[in-house]
Design a protein around this motif. Structure first.
Motif, PDB file in Angstrom:
ATOM      1  N   MET A  45       0.828  -1.168   0.000  1.00 10.28           N
ATOM      2  CA  MET A  45       0.000   0.000   0.000  1.00 10.28           C
ATOM      3  C   MET A  45       0.882   1.244   0.000  1.00 10.28           C
ATOM      4  N   PRO A  46       0.621   2.183  -0.880  1.00  9.99           N
ATOM      5  CA  PRO A  46       1.441   3.392  -0.940  1.00  9.99           C
ATOM      6  C   PRO A  46       1.344   4.224   0.338  1.00  9.99           C
ATOM      7  N   PHE A  47       2.498   4.623   0.834  1.00 14.44           N
ATOM      8  CA  PHE A  47       2.585   5.522   1.990  1.00 14.44           C
ATOM      9  C   PHE A  47       3.553   6.625   1.625  1.00 14.44           C
ATOM     10  N   ILE A  48       3.076   7.849   1.609  1.00 16.91           N
ATOM     11  CA  ILE A  48       3.887   8.996   1.196  1.00 16.91           C
ATOM     12  C   ILE A  48       4.051   9.908   2.397  1.00 16.91           C
ATOM     13  N   ASP A  49       5.302  10.197   2.745  1.00 14.40           N
ATOM     14  CA  ASP A  49       5.608  11.074   3.882  1.00 14.40           C
ATOM     15  C   ASP A  49       6.234  12.347   3.341  1.00 14.40           C
ATOM     16  N   ILE A  50       5.517  13.460   3.432  1.00 15.89           N
ATOM     17  CA  ILE A  50       6.008  14.760   2.987  1.00 15.89           C
ATOM     18  C   ILE A  50       6.616  15.441   4.199  1.00 15.89           C
ATOM     19  N   LYS A  51       7.876  15.783   4.125  1.00 14.67           N
ATOM     20  CA  LYS A  51       8.560  16.421   5.244  1.00 14.67           C
ATOM     21  C   LYS A  51       8.753  17.901   4.937  1.00 14.67           C
ATOM     22  N   VAL A  52       8.355  18.744   5.896  1.00 14.90           N
ATOM     23  CA  VAL A  52       8.484  20.191   5.753  1.00 14.90           C
ATOM     24  C   VAL A  52       8.974  20.781   7.070  1.00 14.90           C
ATOM     25  N   GLU A  86      -3.240  12.590  -5.769  1.00 14.77           N
ATOM     26  CA  GLU A  86      -3.730  12.442  -7.142  1.00 14.77           C
ATOM     27  C   GLU A  86      -2.616  12.006  -8.090  1.00 14.77           C
ATOM     28  N   ALA A  87      -1.405  12.527  -7.901  1.00 13.83           N
ATOM     29  CA  ALA A  87      -0.278  12.120  -8.755  1.00 13.83           C
ATOM     30  C   ALA A  87       0.032  10.634  -8.567  1.00 13.83           C
ATOM     31  N   ALA A  88       0.045  10.178  -7.329  1.00 14.13           N
ATOM     32  CA  ALA A  88       0.329   8.770  -7.062  1.00 14.13           C
ATOM     33  C   ALA A  88      -0.774   7.880  -7.626  1.00 14.13           C
ATOM     34  N   ILE A  89      -2.017   8.265  -7.440  1.00 18.76           N
ATOM     35  CA  ILE A  89      -3.139   7.460  -7.912  1.00 18.76           C
ATOM     36  C   ILE A  89      -3.156   7.392  -9.440  1.00 18.76           C
ATOM     37  N   ALA A  90      -2.717   8.457 -10.099  1.00 15.74           N
ATOM     38  CA  ALA A  90      -2.637   8.453 -11.561  1.00 15.74           C
ATOM     39  C   ALA A  90      -1.675   7.373 -12.050  1.00 15.74           C
ATOM     40  N   VAL A  91      -0.663   7.062 -11.266  1.00 19.29           N
ATOM     41  CA  VAL A  91       0.316   6.040 -11.636  1.00 19.29           C
ATOM     42  C   VAL A  91      -0.128   4.656 -11.164  1.00 19.29           C
ATOM     43  N   LEU A 106      -6.333   1.650  -5.972  1.00 21.12           N
ATOM     44  CA  LEU A 106      -5.528   1.814  -4.763  1.00 21.12           C
ATOM     45  C   LEU A 106      -5.792   3.136  -4.037  1.00 21.12           C
ATOM     46  N   ARG A 107      -6.739   3.937  -4.519  1.00 17.54           N
ATOM     47  CA  ARG A 107      -7.069   5.197  -3.835  1.00 17.54           C
ATOM     48  C   ARG A 107      -7.360   4.975  -2.338  1.00 17.54           C
ATOM     49  N   PRO A 108      -8.200   3.991  -1.966  1.00 18.25           N
ATOM     50  CA  PRO A 108      -8.501   3.823  -0.543  1.00 18.25           C
ATOM     51  C   PRO A 108      -7.301   3.384   0.298  1.00 18.25           C
ATOM     52  N   ALA A 109      -6.247   2.922  -0.350  1.00 20.93           N
ATOM     53  CA  ALA A 109      -5.067   2.443   0.378  1.00 20.93           C
ATOM     54  C   ALA A 109      -3.888   3.397   0.273  1.00 20.93           C
ATOM     55  N   THR A 110      -4.090   4.573  -0.331  1.00 21.87           N
ATOM     56  CA  THR A 110      -3.012   5.535  -0.512  1.00 21.87           C
ATOM     57  C   THR A 110      -2.987   6.488   0.683  1.00 21.87           C
ATOM     58  N   HIS A 111      -1.905   6.422   1.446  1.00 19.75           N
ATOM     59  CA  HIS A 111      -1.765   7.218   2.668  1.00 19.75           C
ATOM     60  C   HIS A 111      -0.749   8.328   2.439  1.00 19.75           C
ATOM     61  N   VAL A 112      -1.077   9.535   2.882  1.00 22.11           N
ATOM     62  CA  VAL A 112      -0.159  10.669   2.804  1.00 22.11           C
ATOM     63  C   VAL A 112      -0.112  11.331   4.175  1.00 22.11           C
TER      64      VAL A 112
END
Length: 72
Positions: free
Chosen positions: A1-8, A27-32, A37-43
């Motif tokens: 499952m995609p997990f995206i961690d944006i650090k700022v 949206e960029a990740a889901i496009a790929v 996998l939208r319901p499993a995409t965590h940011v």
């Protein structure tokens, strides 16, 4: 499952800008990866305290980053 961690650095982005980051990166990740996998995409946005992030050995503050944003 995609997990995206944006650090700022804390204090740089407004709540609205962080919301837009989450939406646009999702949206960029889901496009790929595909709509299924939208319901499993965590940011997550992780904020590092001002001065707690360094590049090339130089700590950056929120003021440093805001100055870069303003100049560009």
């Amino acid at each position: 499952m995609p997990f995206i961690d944006i650090k700022v650095i804390a204090g740089v982005f407004t709540d609205e800008e962080k919301r837009r980051l989450v939406e646009d990166v999702s949206e960029a990740a889901i496009a790929v990866e595909g709509e299924a996998l939208r319901p499993a995409t965590h940011v997550v946005i992780t904020e590092t305290p001002s001065g707690g992030w360094a590049i090339g050995g130089k700590p950056l503050t929120s003021e440093d980053v805001q100055a870069k944003r303003a100049s560009g």
